[in-house]
Design a protein around this motif. Sequence first.
Motif, PDB file in Angstrom:
ATOM      1  N   TRP A 158       8.584  19.989 -42.365  1.00 27.76           N
ATOM      2  CA  TRP A 158       7.659  20.091 -41.233  1.00 27.76           C
ATOM      3  C   TRP A 158       8.367  20.538 -39.959  1.00 27.76           C
ATOM      4  CZ3 TRP A 158       5.291  14.575 -42.217  1.00 27.76           C
ATOM      5  CH2 TRP A 158       4.441  14.639 -43.327  1.00 27.76           C
ATOM      6  N   LEU A 159       9.665  20.232 -39.859  1.00 31.10           N
ATOM      7  CA  LEU A 159      10.411  20.530 -38.636  1.00 31.10           C
ATOM      8  C   LEU A 159      10.419  22.030 -38.357  1.00 31.10           C
ATOM      9  CD1 LEU A 159      13.458  18.143 -39.171  1.00 31.10           C
ATOM     10  CD2 LEU A 159      11.545  17.801 -37.610  1.00 31.10           C
ATOM     11  N   GLY A 160      10.014  22.394 -37.161  1.00 38.80           N
ATOM     12  CA  GLY A 160       9.985  23.800 -36.780  1.00 38.80           C
ATOM     13  C   GLY A 160       8.695  24.499 -37.139  1.00 38.80           C
ATOM     14  N   LYS A 161       7.876  23.838 -37.974  1.00 35.25           N
ATOM     15  CA  LYS A 161       6.597  24.429 -38.369  1.00 35.25           C
ATOM     16  C   LYS A 161       5.422  23.721 -37.699  1.00 35.25           C
ATOM     17  CE  LYS A 161       8.367  25.872 -42.887  1.00 35.25           C
ATOM     18  NZ  LYS A 161       8.233  25.730 -44.361  1.00 35.25           N
ATOM     19  N   LEU A 162       5.569  22.420 -37.517  1.00 37.69           N
ATOM     20  CA  LEU A 162       4.535  21.632 -36.852  1.00 37.69           C
ATOM     21  C   LEU A 162       5.066  21.130 -35.516  1.00 37.69           C
ATOM     22  CD1 LEU A 162       3.237  19.427 -39.824  1.00 37.69           C
ATOM     23  CD2 LEU A 162       2.212  21.520 -38.928  1.00 37.69           C
ATOM     24  N   PRO A 163       4.189  20.878 -34.558  1.00 38.71           N
ATOM     25  CA  PRO A 163       4.635  20.304 -33.279  1.00 38.71           C
ATOM     26  C   PRO A 163       5.306  18.949 -33.496  1.00 38.71           C
ATOM     27  CG  PRO A 163       2.395  21.155 -33.099  1.00 38.71           C
ATOM     28  CD  PRO A 163       2.740  21.189 -34.556  1.00 38.71           C
ATOM     29  N   GLU A 166       2.941  16.007 -33.657  1.00 37.29           N
ATOM     30  CA  GLU A 166       2.177  15.882 -34.901  1.00 37.29           C
ATOM     31  C   GLU A 166       3.032  15.253 -36.000  1.00 37.29           C
ATOM     32  OE1 GLU A 166      -0.703  16.042 -37.834  1.00 37.29           O
ATOM     33  OE2 GLU A 166      -0.829  16.113 -35.643  1.00 37.29           O
ATOM     34  N   ILE A 167       4.306  15.654 -36.067  1.00 39.18           N
ATOM     35  CA  ILE A 167       5.212  15.062 -37.063  1.00 39.18           C
ATOM     36  C   ILE A 167       5.397  13.577 -36.780  1.00 39.18           C
ATOM     37  CG2 ILE A 167       7.563  15.100 -37.983  1.00 39.18           C
ATOM     38  CD1 ILE A 167       7.667  18.077 -37.322  1.00 39.18           C
ATOM     39  N   ALA A 168       5.560  13.243 -35.506  1.00 43.25           N
ATOM     40  CA  ALA A 168       5.731  11.835 -35.125  1.00 43.25           C
ATOM     41  C   ALA A 168       4.498  11.019 -35.503  1.00 43.25           C
ATOM     42  CB  ALA A 168       5.997  11.734 -33.625  1.00 43.25           C
ATOM     43  N   ARG A 169       3.316  11.622 -35.332  1.00 39.81           N
ATOM     44  CA  ARG A 169       2.072  10.919 -35.677  1.00 39.81           C
ATOM     45  C   ARG A 169       1.983  10.680 -37.179  1.00 39.81           C
ATOM     46  NH1 ARG A 169      -2.681  11.674 -37.698  1.00 39.81           N
ATOM     47  NH2 ARG A 169      -2.263  13.872 -38.173  1.00 39.81           N
ATOM     48  N   ARG A 170       2.351  11.683 -37.958  1.00 41.05           N
ATOM     49  CA  ARG A 170       2.278  11.543 -39.411  1.00 41.05           C
ATOM     50  C   ARG A 170       3.287  10.528 -39.939  1.00 41.05           C
ATOM     51  NH1 ARG A 170       1.451  17.588 -42.097  1.00 41.05           N
ATOM     52  NH2 ARG A 170      -0.354  18.225 -40.850  1.00 41.05           N
ATOM     53  N   MET A 171       4.473  10.517 -39.337  1.00 39.96           N
ATOM     54  CA  MET A 171       5.527   9.622 -39.814  1.00 39.96           C
ATOM     55  C   MET A 171       5.483   8.247 -39.148  1.00 39.96           C
ATOM     56  SD  MET A 171       8.728  12.301 -39.989  1.00 39.96           S
ATOM     57  CE  MET A 171       9.817  11.049 -40.659  1.00 39.96           C
ATOM     58  N   LYS A 177      12.522  10.696 -31.648  1.00 45.36           N
ATOM     59  CA  LYS A 177      13.308  10.698 -32.882  1.00 45.36           C
ATOM     60  C   LYS A 177      13.134  12.009 -33.639  1.00 45.36           C
ATOM     61  CE  LYS A 177      13.369   5.692 -33.561  1.00 45.36           C
ATOM     62  NZ  LYS A 177      13.054   4.576 -34.484  1.00 45.36           N
ATOM     63  N   VAL A 178      11.936  12.559 -33.577  1.00 50.08           N
ATOM     64  CA  VAL A 178      11.681  13.847 -34.234  1.00 50.08           C
ATOM     65  C   VAL A 178      12.480  14.951 -33.544  1.00 50.08           C
ATOM     66  CG1 VAL A 178       9.922  15.549 -34.847  1.00 50.08           C
ATOM     67  CG2 VAL A 178       9.379  13.109 -34.929  1.00 50.08           C
ATOM     68  N   ILE A 179      12.494  14.914 -32.214  1.00 50.57           N
ATOM     69  CA  ILE A 179      13.222  15.923 -31.442  1.00 50.57           C
ATOM     70  C   ILE A 179      14.714  15.861 -31.753  1.00 50.57           C
ATOM     71  CG2 ILE A 179      13.864  16.640 -29.108  1.00 50.57           C
ATOM     72  CD1 ILE A 179      11.127  15.641 -28.174  1.00 50.57           C
ATOM     73  N   VAL A 180      15.258  14.639 -31.809  1.00 49.09           N
ATOM     74  CA  VAL A 180      16.689  14.469 -32.094  1.00 49.09           C
ATOM     75  C   VAL A 180      17.027  15.005 -33.479  1.00 49.09           C
ATOM     76  CG1 VAL A 180      18.496  12.758 -32.486  1.00 49.09           C
ATOM     77  CG2 VAL A 180      16.963  12.507 -30.539  1.00 49.09           C
ATOM     78  N   LYS A 181      16.188  14.693 -34.458  1.00 51.15           N
ATOM     79  CA  LYS A 181      16.428  15.153 -35.830  1.00 51.15           C
ATOM     80  C   LYS A 181      16.370  16.672 -35.901  1.00 51.15           C
ATOM     81  CE  LYS A 181      17.045  14.224 -40.227  1.00 51.15           C
ATOM     82  NZ  LYS A 181      18.262  13.532 -40.698  1.00 51.15           N
ATOM     83  N   ARG A 182      15.390  17.263 -35.236  1.00 49.92           N
ATOM     84  CA  ARG A 182      15.239  18.720 -35.261  1.00 49.92           C
ATOM     85  C   ARG A 182      16.441  19.408 -34.616  1.00 49.92           C
ATOM     86  NH1 ARG A 182      13.473  21.526 -31.382  1.00 49.92           N
ATOM     87  NH2 ARG A 182      12.253  19.885 -30.383  1.00 49.92           N
ATOM     88  N   GLY A 186      19.546  21.980 -35.937  1.00 54.18           N
ATOM     89  CA  GLY A 186      19.564  23.310 -35.327  1.00 54.18           C
ATOM     90  C   GLY A 186      18.258  24.064 -35.463  1.00 54.18           C
ATOM     91  N   ILE A 187      17.147  23.335 -35.539  1.00 48.03           N
ATOM     92  CA  ILE A 187      15.829  23.957 -35.687  1.00 48.03           C
ATOM     93  C   ILE A 187      15.165  24.049 -34.318  1.00 48.03           C
ATOM     94  CG2 ILE A 187      13.562  23.783 -36.781  1.00 48.03           C
ATOM     95  CD1 ILE A 187      14.891  22.174 -39.011  1.00 48.03           C
ATOM     96  N   GLU A 188      14.652  25.216 -34.000  1.00 48.86           N
ATOM     97  CA  GLU A 188      14.049  25.441 -32.689  1.00 48.86           C
ATOM     98  C   GLU A 188      12.647  24.849 -32.624  1.00 48.86           C
ATOM     99  OE1 GLU A 188      13.981  29.119 -29.485  1.00 48.86           O
ATOM    100  OE2 GLU A 188      13.640  29.552 -31.600  1.00 48.86           O
ATOM    101  N   ASN A 189      12.263  24.455 -31.438  1.00 51.92           N
ATOM    102  CA  ASN A 189      10.921  23.930 -31.208  1.00 51.92           C
ATOM    103  C   ASN A 189       9.898  25.003 -31.577  1.00 51.92           C
ATOM    104  OD1 ASN A 189       8.451  23.077 -30.083  1.00 51.92           O
ATOM    105  ND2 ASN A 189       9.494  21.925 -28.496  1.00 51.92           N
ATOM    106  N   PRO A 190       8.918  24.702 -32.439  1.00 50.44           N
ATOM    107  CA  PRO A 190       7.954  25.723 -32.856  1.00 50.44           C
ATOM    108  C   PRO A 190       7.153  26.313 -31.706  1.00 50.44           C
ATOM    109  CG  PRO A 190       7.224  23.524 -33.512  1.00 50.44           C
ATOM    110  CD  PRO A 190       8.636  23.395 -33.058  1.00 50.44           C
ATOM    111  N   THR A 191       6.865  25.488 -30.713  1.00 53.69           N
ATOM    112  CA  THR A 191       6.114  25.986 -29.558  1.00 53.69           C
ATOM    113  C   THR A 191       6.930  27.007 -28.783  1.00 53.69           C
ATOM    114  OG1 THR A 191       5.007  23.835 -29.390  1.00 53.69           O
ATOM    115  CG2 THR A 191       4.870  25.301 -27.486  1.00 53.69           C
ATOM    116  N   VAL A 192       8.212  26.695 -28.599  1.00 52.94           N
ATOM    117  CA  VAL A 192       9.097  27.619 -27.882  1.00 52.94           C
ATOM    118  C   VAL A 192       9.312  28.888 -28.693  1.00 52.94           C
ATOM    119  CG1 VAL A 192      11.416  27.914 -26.935  1.00 52.94           C
ATOM    120  CG2 VAL A 192      10.250  25.717 -26.700  1.00 52.94           C
ATOM    121  N   ALA A 193       9.481  28.715 -30.001  1.00 51.80           N
ATOM    122  CA  ALA A 193       9.697  29.877 -30.869  1.00 51.80           C
ATOM    123  C   ALA A 193       8.487  30.803 -30.861  1.00 51.80           C
ATOM    124  CB  ALA A 193       9.986  29.406 -32.291  1.00 51.80           C
ATOM    125  N   ALA A 194       7.289  30.209 -30.887  1.00 53.07           N
ATOM    126  CA  ALA A 194       6.069  31.022 -30.865  1.00 53.07           C
ATOM    127  C   ALA A 194       5.927  31.755 -29.538  1.00 53.07           C
ATOM    128  CB  ALA A 194       4.853  30.130 -31.110  1.00 53.07           C
TER     129      ALA A 194
END
Length: 286
Positions: A158-163, A166-171, A177-182, A186-194
């Motif tokens: 899910w990292l880099g594909k979902l906000p 949203e990942i935090a809500r599902r988990m 914690k999601v941001i730190v893991k991503r 070395g995975i970029e924020n999907p919003t920034v990447a888009a």
Amino acid sequence: MAKKQPAKLPATVTRRLGKVSDVDLAKESGIDLETIRTARQIRGIQPRLWTAWKAKDIKLLGTMSDVEVAKRVGVTKTAVCRKRQSLGIEPYGESRKQARHRWTKKQLAWLGKISDAEVGRRVGLDATTVATKRESLGIEATRKGRAARKWSKKELSWLGKLPDAEIARRMKIGRRKVIVKRRLLGIENPTVAAAKARWTPEVIKMLGKMPDAVVSEKTGIPKSAISAYRSRHNIRIKRKQHVWTREDIEILGKKSDAAIAKKLGLKPSTVAAKRRRFKLPTAKGK
């Protein structure tokens, strides 16, 4: 060997020995610091803020690190070290403490499941010794008494594909914690990447050459985002300056500013400014 005699100091300085720090007294009197310190020690005067060692404090020496003893007693680490050495007490070492402790299967099962401090409290060791044992076994630490959460392959995908939210809500964990893991992966924020992906060289070339609304229609990017991007990069819209003809000027004041603006493809405010320049009255309703 002759006994060392106290240094001769002014009476005003002698009276203040031990009442103020040696450093401050040396600065105030202009006398060498070593002379002040030696004079105080020979006279048997304890330094300022000296703490008398109690029996319960002495019992702590060698049972824990000098730093920990210093915190509990309220003195410096150096003072603890000197006191311990003067009593011939060996320094505390986690390795020796650990070597003396025999870990049972039950105690080993606690490692990584509850905090090091709690394990230490149960077995009578300090948290550092417990951490050393845990790390030697390759067991990860736990926080707040709970084992660290393990990410499944599905969750990692899910990292880099979902906000992150949203990942935090599902988990059911914190977004941080999601941001730190991503970031660790070395995975970029999907919003920034888009956002980066939308600003292609072709889109950037359009900016400033045509209105934001037109760029929005062609690219599908919101008009507000286009305007914000232009502002950040100091890109101005290049508008063609209208050349006023005699016919255009003659209708000023005879027709409404809105009607003239619509006819000439200008803004009503531009027409109004031109009319006021010629000091012509407005013609409302015409």
